[in-house]
Scaffold this motif. Sequence first.
Motif, short mmCIF file in Angstrom:
data_model
loop_
_atom_site.label_atom_id
_atom_site.label_comp_id
_atom_site.label_asym_id
_atom_site.label_seq_id
_atom_site.Cartn_x
_atom_site.Cartn_y
_atom_site.Cartn_z
N ALA A 1 93.23 83.51 62.29
CA ALA A 1 93.79 83.73 63.63
C ALA A 1 93.03 84.81 64.37
O ALA A 1 92.72 84.67 65.55
N THR A 2 92.70 85.89 63.67
CA THR A 2 91.96 87.00 64.28
C THR A 2 90.54 86.58 64.64
O THR A 2 90.03 86.93 65.71
N LEU A 3 89.91 85.82 63.75
CA LEU A 3 88.55 85.34 64.03
C LEU A 3 88.53 84.48 65.29
O LEU A 3 87.68 84.65 66.18
N LEU A 4 89.49 83.56 65.39
CA LEU A 4 89.56 82.68 66.56
C LEU A 4 89.90 83.48 67.82
O LEU A 4 89.31 83.24 68.89
N ILE B 1 87.67 77.62 75.47
CA ILE B 1 88.43 78.85 75.26
C ILE B 1 89.92 78.53 75.15
O ILE B 1 90.63 79.06 74.28
N GLY B 2 90.40 77.64 76.01
CA GLY B 2 91.81 77.24 75.97
C GLY B 2 92.18 76.60 74.65
O GLY B 2 93.24 76.89 74.08
N VAL B 3 91.30 75.73 74.15
CA VAL B 3 91.56 75.09 72.85
C VAL B 3 91.62 76.14 71.74
O VAL B 3 92.51 76.11 70.88
N ILE B 4 90.69 77.08 71.76
CA ILE B 4 90.67 78.14 70.74
C ILE B 4 91.94 78.98 70.84
O ILE B 4 92.55 79.32 69.81
N GLN B 5 92.36 79.29 72.05
CA GLN B 5 93.58 80.08 72.22
C GLN B 5 94.81 79.35 71.69
O GLN B 5 95.70 79.96 71.08
N VAL B 6 94.87 78.05 71.90
CA VAL B 6 95.98 77.25 71.36
C VAL B 6 95.93 77.28 69.83
O VAL B 6 96.98 77.39 69.16
N GLN C 1 93.82 82.22 81.55
CA GLN C 1 93.17 81.03 82.10
C GLN C 1 93.19 81.05 83.63
O GLN C 1 92.24 80.62 84.29
N TYR C 2 94.26 81.57 84.19
CA TYR C 2 94.35 81.73 85.64
C TYR C 2 93.29 82.70 86.13
O TYR C 2 92.62 82.45 87.15
N LEU C 3 93.11 83.80 85.42
CA LEU C 3 92.13 84.81 85.84
C LEU C 3 90.70 84.27 85.86
O LEU C 3 89.89 84.70 86.69
N ILE C 4 90.39 83.36 84.94
CA ILE C 4 89.00 82.88 84.85
C ILE C 4 88.79 81.56 85.58
O ILE C 4 87.74 80.93 85.42
N ARG C 5 89.75 81.16 86.40
CA ARG C 5 89.68 79.85 87.03
C ARG C 5 88.42 79.68 87.89
O ARG C 5 87.90 78.58 88.04
N PHE C 6 87.91 80.79 88.49
CA PHE C 6 86.71 80.71 89.32
C PHE C 6 85.49 81.28 88.61
O PHE C 6 84.41 81.36 89.19
#
Length: 289
Positions: free
Chosen positions: A174-177, A214-219, A253-258
């Motif tokens: 979990a920490t690595l991801l 990144i989203g997949v990794i966060q999930v 994810q909202y912060l990096i949208r642009f």
Amino acid sequence: MSSSITTHLGDYARLMRLDKPIGIFLLLWPTLWALLIASEGHPDEKILLIFVLGVVLMRSAGCVINDYADRDIDCHVSRTQNRPLTSGRVTTGEAKFLFLGLCLLAFVLVLQLNTLTVLLSIAGVLLAAVYPFMKRVTHLPQVFLGAAFGWSVPMAFAAQTGTVPQVAWLMFLATLLWATAYDTLYAMVDREDDLALGIKSTAILFGDFDRKIIGVIQVMVLLCLLMIGRQAEMGGMYYLGVLLAGVLVVYQQYLIRFRTREGCFQAFLNNNWFGMVIFLGILFDYMFA
């Protein structure tokens, strides 16, 4: 103490990035997660102190060796060109001496613990020393950073229990991801400079799919945390912490949208809150069980 000595000590502190403690917190949170779960909410005070001090020392050592490895690169990146080593305020010899000194102090601390923890610490030092050079040979240096940051987890379990159970390796994963995700956010800030200099990173590897991956990794991190909760028989407060961490993931994810530099950097910094809510979830779960 003369002003010149004070200034030089300040340069050492900046080389260790003590003026930017975000890295200390990002390394500390999973260490505390592990100590709490390994001890079922009651970590040994001596072990806790050793690990907190060790986190500060090893994160500082990691910053020093990172700047040593990047000394000929940082001068070409606007964000890093004024760092003490690349600007010449600290010599390469001083940097090597400082790195070795910090590692030695950390090792002295570890020697107060059991043999298994001491043996695991050797691998931890190797990971910390190798990571900064990975950006020259692979697009996955963020994964190596994740392994280096996550290695405190099996060490914490070993120190507290004398063993490294399955849940410890799940928390390591979990920490690595998690570190891979947030350091990719950090790498997105420097992506244009890294491309120009030929530096490799997951931000470059992922390209236009960066936000999705990144989203997949966060999930995957959140799923690992849910599995950890099940294995450690955690209660409602823990799962509330995981839920809040999920909200923070959506916000990142909202912060990096642009994909702006400022947005990516703010998303990276937001991971301090991610680590904190998981820690508080574990702490409160044991406190109110």
